[in-house]
Design a protein around this motif. Structure first.
Motif, short mmCIF file in Angstrom:
data_model
loop_
_atom_site.label_atom_id
_atom_site.label_comp_id
_atom_site.label_asym_id
_atom_site.label_seq_id
_atom_site.Cartn_x
_atom_site.Cartn_y
_atom_site.Cartn_z
N THR A 139 1.04 -1.40 0.08
CA THR A 139 0.45 -0.03 -0.33
C THR A 139 0.77 1.70 -0.17
O THR A 139 1.77 1.25 0.26
N GLY A 140 0.10 2.67 -0.49
CA GLY A 140 0.87 3.98 -0.08
C GLY A 140 1.62 3.94 -1.75
O GLY A 140 1.01 3.32 -2.62
N GLY A 141 2.36 4.87 -1.84
CA GLY A 141 2.71 5.45 -2.69
C GLY A 141 1.50 6.55 -3.46
O GLY A 141 0.92 6.66 -2.44
N SER A 142 1.26 6.94 -4.03
CA SER A 142 0.58 7.65 -5.30
C SER A 142 -0.83 7.23 -5.24
O SER A 142 -0.16 5.89 -5.72
N GLN A 195 3.27 -0.52 3.67
CA GLN A 195 2.51 0.10 3.36
C GLN A 195 4.40 1.22 2.86
O GLN A 195 5.07 1.42 3.86
N ARG A 196 4.57 1.77 1.65
CA ARG A 196 5.39 2.53 1.03
C ARG A 196 5.79 3.96 2.15
O ARG A 196 4.71 4.35 2.20
N ASN A 197 6.58 4.51 2.08
CA ASN A 197 7.30 4.92 2.46
C ASN A 197 6.76 5.87 3.65
O ASN A 197 6.20 7.32 3.79
N ALA A 198 6.74 4.60 4.50
CA ALA A 198 5.84 4.94 5.64
C ALA A 198 6.50 6.09 6.91
O ALA A 198 5.38 7.15 7.90
N ARG A 244 13.27 6.37 3.42
CA ARG A 244 12.34 6.05 2.65
C ARG A 244 11.79 4.72 3.46
O ARG A 244 11.23 4.07 2.71
N PRO A 302 9.63 1.57 4.36
CA PRO A 302 8.18 0.75 4.63
C PRO A 302 8.14 0.84 5.79
O PRO A 302 8.81 0.53 6.73
N THR A 333 2.20 -3.18 7.82
CA THR A 333 1.14 -2.70 8.86
C THR A 333 -0.08 -4.12 9.48
O THR A 333 -0.27 -4.15 10.04
#
Length: 196
Positions: free
Chosen positions: A89-92, A109-112, A139, A141, A144
């Motif tokens: 999950t995450g990102g744009s 979750q990316r870049n959390a 940066r 992750p 989760t």
């Protein structure tokens, strides 16, 4: 015993240096044939969307799954952890879901932990280590969700950042960016169970 480091992009040289410090034979992996005879493989930190594209270009998706199925140990760090996850999950929100190997029953979750400017180092209590590990988060992750077969081995600020499922490890941080080789030593022990 020889272990590999996926060398398409990212911090693969630093992983190689840590493994060589411990006396391991190391091979940089760029093509499916490079996996032959390896006991384990590290998927390093870097840029996960770039890695996804390069895995496709070099025809590595199925060979990496086969490597796992045949008993090879895997360790994904930062972006490498994202590649191993069953759900990302995450990102744009405008981007399509990011594919992964699906070899670890976790949601990542990316870049959390934020952008590059939010990078930090934290002393991490890791199951199996007697003293804290100096974990470097860039940066990073966050894990989760942890599946029933997955063991959470370390947390920071209540967030899971290091897990194991069988012969697969994932770390949100960059263990290769410190001089502490203890996690690499544990990975070599895991890979050694398949030593040729």
């Amino acid at each position: 015993m020889t272990v590999g480091v996926l060398a398409l992009q990212g911090a693969f040289r630093e992983h190689r240096q840590r493994l060589e410090q411990l006396g391991a034979g190391v091979r940089e992996v760029r093509l499916p044939a490079d996996l032959a005879g390896l006991s384990g493989l590290i998927l390093p930190g870097g840029e996960s969307t770039t890695m996804v594209r390069l895995l496709g270009e070099y025809g590595l998706w199925a060979p990496l799954r086969d490597f796992h199925a045949s008993g090879g140990a895997l360790w994904g760090t930062c972006a490498g952890a994202i590649l191993l996850a069953s759900e990302v999950t995450g990102g744009s929100p405008s981007l399509p879901p990011q594919p992964g190997l699906g070899l670890l029953d976790i949601t990542v979750q990316r870049n959390a932990f934020g952008r590059q400017a939010d990078s930090f180092t934290a002393p991490l209590d890791v199951e199996g280590l007697e003293t804290p590990f100096p974990a470097v988060f860039i940066r990073a992750p966050v894990i989760t969700r942890v599946g029933e077969a997955v063991r959470a081995l370390a947390q920071v600020g209540g967030q899971t950042v290091h897990v194991q499922q069988g012969r697969v490890l994932a770390s949100s941080f960059h263990p290769e960016l410190t001089n502490d080789t203890r996690l690499h030593r544990l990975f070599l022990a895991l890979a050694g169970e398949r030593a040729y």
